[in-house]
Design a protein around this motif. Structure first.
Motif, PDB file in Angstrom:
ATOM      1  N   SER A 239      24.728  47.343  58.208  1.00  0.00           N
ATOM      2  CA  SER A 239      24.740  48.785  58.368  1.00  0.00           C
ATOM      3  C   SER A 239      26.032  49.274  58.979  1.00  0.00           C
ATOM      4  O   SER A 239      26.049  50.090  59.881  1.00  0.00           O
ATOM      5  N   THR A 240      27.164  48.716  58.520  1.00  0.00           N
ATOM      6  CA  THR A 240      28.447  49.144  59.029  1.00  0.00           C
ATOM      7  C   THR A 240      29.137  50.000  58.002  1.00  0.00           C
ATOM      8  O   THR A 240      28.916  49.875  56.804  1.00  0.00           O
ATOM      9  N   ALA A 241      30.002  50.864  58.474  1.00  0.00           N
ATOM     10  CA  ALA A 241      30.690  51.764  57.563  1.00  0.00           C
ATOM     11  C   ALA A 241      31.583  50.999  56.604  1.00  0.00           C
ATOM     12  O   ALA A 241      31.841  51.428  55.492  1.00  0.00           O
ATOM     13  N   ALA A 242      32.048  49.825  57.025  1.00  0.00           N
ATOM     14  CA  ALA A 242      32.979  49.062  56.192  1.00  0.00           C
ATOM     15  C   ALA A 242      32.351  48.559  54.916  1.00  0.00           C
ATOM     16  O   ALA A 242      33.028  48.226  53.968  1.00  0.00           O
ATOM     17  N   THR A 243      31.012  48.489  54.880  1.00  0.00           N
ATOM     18  CA  THR A 243      30.366  47.956  53.694  1.00  0.00           C
ATOM     19  C   THR A 243      29.648  49.032  52.905  1.00  0.00           C
ATOM     20  O   THR A 243      28.816  48.754  52.071  1.00  0.00           O
ATOM     21  N   THR A 244      29.944  50.269  53.129  1.00  0.00           N
ATOM     22  CA  THR A 244      29.336  51.344  52.377  1.00  0.00           C
ATOM     23  C   THR A 244      29.976  51.429  51.004  1.00  0.00           C
ATOM     24  O   THR A 244      31.169  51.628  50.866  1.00  0.00           O
ATOM     25  N   THR A 245      29.182  51.239  49.954  1.00  0.00           N
ATOM     26  CA  THR A 245      29.743  51.213  48.617  1.00  0.00           C
ATOM     27  C   THR A 245      30.022  52.616  48.103  1.00  0.00           C
ATOM     28  O   THR A 245      29.295  53.551  48.408  1.00  0.00           O
ATOM     29  N   THR A 246      31.062  52.733  47.331  1.00  0.00           N
ATOM     30  CA  THR A 246      31.390  54.005  46.692  1.00  0.00           C
ATOM     31  C   THR A 246      31.456  53.836  45.181  1.00  0.00           C
ATOM     32  O   THR A 246      32.034  54.657  44.482  1.00  0.00           O
ATOM     33  N   VAL A 247      30.894  52.758  44.661  1.00  0.00           N
ATOM     34  CA  VAL A 247      30.942  52.486  43.244  1.00  0.00           C
ATOM     35  C   VAL A 247      29.730  53.089  42.561  1.00  0.00           C
ATOM     36  O   VAL A 247      28.610  52.684  42.820  1.00  0.00           O
ATOM     37  N   PRO A 248      29.890  54.093  41.707  1.00  0.00           N
ATOM     38  CA  PRO A 248      28.759  54.706  41.038  1.00  0.00           C
ATOM     39  C   PRO A 248      28.075  53.721  40.099  1.00  0.00           C
ATOM     40  O   PRO A 248      28.710  52.812  39.569  1.00  0.00           O
ATOM     41  N   ALA A 249      26.792  53.914  39.885  1.00  0.00           N
ATOM     42  CA  ALA A 249      26.034  53.022  39.029  1.00  0.00           C
ATOM     43  C   ALA A 249      26.599  53.032  37.614  1.00  0.00           C
ATOM     44  O   ALA A 249      26.880  54.080  37.054  1.00  0.00           O
ATOM     45  N   GLY A 250      26.732  51.826  37.041  1.00  0.00           N
ATOM     46  CA  GLY A 250      27.093  51.691  35.651  1.00  0.00           C
ATOM     47  C   GLY A 250      28.557  51.893  35.324  1.00  0.00           C
ATOM     48  O   GLY A 250      28.932  51.831  34.161  1.00  0.00           O
ATOM     49  N   ARG A 251      29.436  52.141  36.294  1.00  0.00           N
ATOM     50  CA  ARG A 251      30.845  52.402  36.017  1.00  0.00           C
ATOM     51  C   ARG A 251      31.672  51.151  36.307  1.00  0.00           C
ATOM     52  O   ARG A 251      32.201  50.971  37.407  1.00  0.00           O
ATOM     53  N   VAL A 252      31.788  50.303  35.305  1.00  0.00           N
ATOM     54  CA  VAL A 252      32.493  49.041  35.508  1.00  0.00           C
ATOM     55  C   VAL A 252      33.970  49.278  35.793  1.00  0.00           C
ATOM     56  O   VAL A 252      34.619  48.475  36.469  1.00  0.00           O
ATOM     57  N   ARG A 253      34.526  50.387  35.301  1.00  0.00           N
ATOM     58  CA  ARG A 253      35.947  50.637  35.550  1.00  0.00           C
ATOM     59  C   ARG A 253      36.242  50.811  37.036  1.00  0.00           C
ATOM     60  O   ARG A 253      37.345  50.515  37.501  1.00  0.00           O
ATOM     61  N   ASP A 254      35.272  51.290  37.812  1.00  0.00           N
ATOM     62  CA  ASP A 254      35.475  51.404  39.250  1.00  0.00           C
ATOM     63  C   ASP A 254      35.484  50.035  39.924  1.00  0.00           C
ATOM     64  O   ASP A 254      36.164  49.845  40.935  1.00  0.00           O
ATOM     65  N   LEU A 255      34.743  49.100  39.376  1.00  0.00           N
ATOM     66  CA  LEU A 255      34.762  47.748  39.916  1.00  0.00           C
ATOM     67  C   LEU A 255      36.136  47.108  39.745  1.00  0.00           C
ATOM     68  O   LEU A 255      36.555  46.279  40.555  1.00  0.00           O
ATOM     69  N   LEU A 256      36.841  47.509  38.692  1.00  0.00           N
ATOM     70  CA  LEU A 256      38.140  46.901  38.401  1.00  0.00           C
ATOM     71  C   LEU A 256      39.220  47.326  39.391  1.00  0.00           C
ATOM     72  O   LEU A 256      40.335  46.795  39.348  1.00  0.00           O
ATOM     73  N   ARG A 257      38.923  48.246  40.284  1.00  0.00           N
ATOM     74  CA  ARG A 257      39.888  48.626  41.316  1.00  0.00           C
ATOM     75  C   ARG A 257      39.971  47.575  42.420  1.00  0.00           C
ATOM     76  O   ARG A 257      40.845  47.653  43.277  1.00  0.00           O
ATOM     77  N   HIS A 258      39.088  46.621  42.385  1.00  0.00           N
ATOM     78  CA  HIS A 258      38.986  45.657  43.475  1.00  0.00           C
ATOM     79  C   HIS A 258      39.601  44.311  43.089  1.00  0.00           C
ATOM     80  O   HIS A 258      39.292  43.735  42.041  1.00  0.00           O
ATOM     81  N   ARG A 259      40.451  43.801  43.941  1.00  0.00           N
ATOM     82  CA  ARG A 259      41.124  42.514  43.720  1.00  0.00           C
ATOM     83  C   ARG A 259      40.119  41.370  43.559  1.00  0.00           C
ATOM     84  O   ARG A 259      40.324  40.465  42.751  1.00  0.00           O
ATOM     85  N   THR A 260      39.055  41.410  44.328  1.00  0.00           N
ATOM     86  CA  THR A 260      38.044  40.359  44.242  1.00  0.00           C
ATOM     87  C   THR A 260      37.505  40.229  42.830  1.00  0.00           C
ATOM     88  O   THR A 260      37.298  39.117  42.319  1.00  0.00           O
ATOM     89  N   VAL A 261      37.254  41.360  42.179  1.00  0.00           N
ATOM     90  CA  VAL A 261      36.698  41.344  40.831  1.00  0.00           C
ATOM     91  C   VAL A 261      37.666  40.673  39.858  1.00  0.00           C
ATOM     92  O   VAL A 261      37.259  39.871  39.005  1.00  0.00           O
ATOM     93  N   TRP A 262      38.958  40.955  39.988  1.00  0.00           N
ATOM     94  CA  TRP A 262      39.940  40.317  39.116  1.00  0.00           C
ATOM     95  C   TRP A 262      39.998  38.807  39.352  1.00  0.00           C
ATOM     96  O   TRP A 262      40.167  38.022  38.407  1.00  0.00           O
ATOM     97  N   GLY A 263      39.873  38.387  40.607  1.00  0.00           N
ATOM     98  CA  GLY A 263      39.825  36.956  40.882  1.00  0.00           C
ATOM     99  C   GLY A 263      38.609  36.291  40.275  1.00  0.00           C
ATOM    100  O   GLY A 263      38.687  35.168  39.744  1.00  0.00           O
ATOM    101  N   MET A 264      37.464  36.990  40.350  1.00  0.00           N
ATOM    102  CA  MET A 264      36.249  36.481  39.722  1.00  0.00           C
ATOM    103  C   MET A 264      36.435  36.321  38.222  1.00  0.00           C
ATOM    104  O   MET A 264      36.085  35.286  37.632  1.00  0.00           O
ATOM    105  N   PHE A 265      36.994  37.348  37.592  1.00  0.00           N
ATOM    106  CA  PHE A 265      37.163  37.332  36.141  1.00  0.00           C
ATOM    107  C   PHE A 265      38.106  36.206  35.704  1.00  0.00           C
ATOM    108  O   PHE A 265      37.821  35.468  34.754  1.00  0.00           O
ATOM    109  N   ALA A 266      39.245  36.077  36.395  1.00  0.00           N
ATOM    110  CA  ALA A 266      40.230  35.066  36.002  1.00  0.00           C
ATOM    111  C   ALA A 266      39.698  33.653  36.215  1.00  0.00           C
ATOM    112  O   ALA A 266      39.823  32.776  35.345  1.00  0.00           O
ATOM    113  N   GLY A 267      39.103  33.408  37.397  1.00  0.00           N
ATOM    114  CA  GLY A 267      38.592  32.071  37.686  1.00  0.00           C
ATOM    115  C   GLY A 267      37.474  31.657  36.766  1.00  0.00           C
ATOM    116  O   GLY A 267      37.422  30.512  36.282  1.00  0.00           O
TER     117      GLY A 267
END
Length: 455
Positions: A239-267
Motif C-alpha cells: 500500500s505504498t505510493a510507489a507501487t500505484t499503477t497507472t496502466v489502464p486496462a488492456g493498453r499494452v502500449r503503456d506497458l512498453l514504456r517500462h524498461r522491465t517489459v523490454w527486458g522480459m520480451f528480449a530475454g
C-alpha cells in the motif's frame, strides 16, 4: 461463524470477470485450508501437456510423413514454423480477451479450437494443407499460456506462485517428453493419421471438463473460508505510493514504456529460440546427425524432455525457497533467469563430441536449464502487472517470444541445409542463450509492480 471479510473479495482482489460464475457460495468455516487451487493448477498442467503433445506431434511424425508428401528440407522448415507465426500473432488479442472474458471461457475455447485443427490434420494431402492446418493450430493454442498465468495469478498467493507455475509449466515438458515415444509408437503401429485423431479427441474432453469445473476462487463452491483468506492475503498489494499503477486496462502500449517489459520480451525471445529447437528439429537431429532409427528415437529421444520436467520443478522450488530465505523478488527472479540461460548455452558444446550419448547429455542439460528459466519467465507477468492486466502482459511477452519461435526452425533448417550438418545451428542457438542471459541481467533492473516512475 465465518467472518464477513472472507465471504467476498477483499480490496486486494479485483472483481471477477469469469463469465458464467455462479453466486458467491457460503463458505465452510473449517480451520484446515482446502486445496482447490492445486486442482486448478492440475487442470493447467494437463492443458499444457496436451498443448505440447499436439504442437510437437508433427515434429516427431514429420521425418516419416515425408515419405507420403516428399517434402524438401525448406518445406519442412516452413511447416514447422507456420504454427509459431499465428501463435505469436494471436498472443496480444488472446491476452486482451482473457482479461475481458476470463480464463474459464477463453482457455476452454482455446483448447477446443486447437483440438479441431489437430483432428483435421488427418485430412492433409501435401505441403499446402499441412501448412494451413499448422497455421490453424497456432491460432487455437495462442490462449493456453496467458490463460494459465492468469489463473495462477488469481488462485495463488505470491509466495506459492513459483511452485504453482513450475507445476503447470512442467505440463509442457511432460507433453514434449511424451510426444516422442507416444507419437513414434502410434505412428509405427497405426500410421501417423491416428496420432492426430487420438490427441484431438483428448483435447475436446479436457475443454468440457474445464468449463464444468473452473470458477474464480471467490465463486468456487469447493473453496472454504481458510483457503480463500490464504489466497487473498497473499495477493495483497503493497500500500505504498510507489507501487500505484497507472496502466489502464488492456493498453499494452503503456506497458512498453517500462524498461522491465523490454527486458522480459528480449530475454523470453532468446529462451524460446532455444526451446523451439527441441520442439521442432530435435527429432530430425537425432535421426539425421546421430543416426537414430525409429526405435532409438522413441527410447532416447524422451530423455531431454524428462530432464526438462525436473528443470521446471527445480525452477519453482528454488525460486520459492530463495524468497522464503528473505531474498528480494528482484534478486530471486534475476538469479534464476540469468543462471538458467547461461546453463542452457551448453547446447553448443554438443558439436564438440562424436559420442552420441555425450551429445544427448549436453542437450538434456540445456533443456533442463531452459525449463528452469521458463518458470521465472511466467512468474514475471503476475510479479509486475496489476491483476487486471496479467493476461495482456503475458500475451504480449508470449507474442514477441514466439516471433523468435517462428524464426528459429527456418534459420536452423536453412543453416542445416546450407552446411549439411547441425554444427552451425547448435552454435547459433547457444549464442542466443547467452544473449538472453544478458537481456534478463542487464535490461531488467527491478522486478516490482509497474508504477509512474518507470522500472
Amino acid at each position: 461463524m465465518v467472518e464477513p471479510s472472507v465471504r467476498k473479495p477483499t480490496t486486494a482482489s479485483a472483481p471477477s470477470t469469469e463469465t458464467g460464475d455462479v453466486e458467491v457460495p457460503a463458505r465452510r468455516a473449517s480451520g484446515v485450508r482446502t486445496k482447490k487451487r492445486w486442482v486448478i493448477a492440475g487442470f493447467c498442467f494437463a492443458g499444457l501437456a496436451i498443448n505440447y503433445v499436439d504442437r510437437s506431434a508433427l515434429s516427431v511424425a514429420l521425418p516419416f510423413m515425408t515419405e507420403d508428401f516428399h517434402l524438401t528440407p525448406a518445406e519442412q522448415g516452413l511447416i514447422l514454423s507456420a504454427f509459431s507465426w499465428t501463435y505469436a500473432l494471436l498472443q496480444l488479442p488472446a491476452g486482451a480477451l482473457i482479461d475481458r472474458f476470463g480464463t474459464r471461457v477463453m482457455f476452454g475455447a482455446s483448447v477446443m479450437l486447437w483440438s479441431a485443427f489437430t483432428l483435421t490434420t488427418t485430412l492433409a494431402s501435401g505441403f499446402a494443407s499441412l501448412l494451413g492446418f499448422r497455421l490453424g493450430l497456432g491460432v487455437g493454442e495462442s490462449g493456453a499460456y496467458p490463460s494459465s498465468a492468469k489463473a495462477i495469478s488469481q488462485w495463488f498467493p505470491r509466495q506459492e506462485r513459483g511452485r504453482a507455475t513450475a507445476f503447470y509449466d512442467s505440463g509442457a515438458r511432460v507433453g514434449s517428453a511424451l510426444a516422442v515415444p507416444v507419437v513414434a509408437a502410434i505412428t509405427g503401429l497405426f500410421g501417423w493419421q491416428a496420432v492426430f485423431v487420438i490427441m484431438g479427441t483428448i483435447g475436446i474432453l479436457w475443454a468440457v471438463g474445464w468449463w464444468a469445473y473452473y470458477r474464480s476462487p471467490e465463486k468456487h463452491p469447493g473453496v472454504n473460508a481458510a483457503e480463500l483468506s490464504h489466497i487473498q492475503a497473499g495477493n495483497a498489494a503493497p500500500s505504498t505510493a510507489a507501487t500505484t499503477t497507472t496502466v489502464p486496462a488492456g493498453r499494452v502500449r503503456d506497458l512498453l514504456r517500462h524498461r522491465t517489459v523490454w527486458g522480459m520480451f528480449a530475454g523470453f525471445s532468446c529462451l524460446n529460440f532455444v526451446v523451439t529447437f527441441f520442439l521442432t528439429w530435435f527429432p530430425s537431429y537425432l535421426v539425421e546427425e546421430r543416426g537414430f532409427d525409429l526405435l532409438k528415437l522413441g527410447f532416447f529421444g524422451v530423455i531431454p524432455g524428462l530432464t526438462a520436467i525436473v528443470g521446471s520443478w527445480a525452477g519453482g522450488a528454488v525460486g520459492d525457497a530463495l524468497l522464503a530465505r528473505g531474498w528480494s523478488l528482484t534478486r530471486t527472479r534475476k538469479t534464476c533467469l540469468v543462471s538458467g540461460m547461461l546453463t542452457s548455452s551448453v547446447i553448443m558444446a554438443a558439436v564438440l563430441t562424436e559420442a552420441a550419448w555425450l551429445a544427448l547429455a549436453l542437450l538434456s542439460l540445456s533443456y533442463f536449464a531452459s525449463a528452469f528459466t521458463m518458470v521465472s519467465v511466467w512468474c514475471l507477468p503476475a510479479d509486475v502487472a496489476p491483476e487486471h492486466q496479467v493476461g495482456v502482459l503475458g500475451g504480449g511477452q508470449n507474442f514477441v517470444a514466439n516471433v523468435a519461435s517462428a524464426v528459429s526452425p527456418i534459420v536452423i533448417g536453412a543453416l542445416a541445409g546450407a552446411t549439411g550438418s547441425f554444427v552451425a545451428p547448435l552454435i547459433l542457438t547457444g549464442a542466443v542463450a547467452v544473449l538472453g542471459a544478458l537481456s534478463f541481467g542487464l535490461v531488467i533492473r527491478r522486478v516490482e509492480t509497474l508504477h509512474t516512475s518507470g522500472t
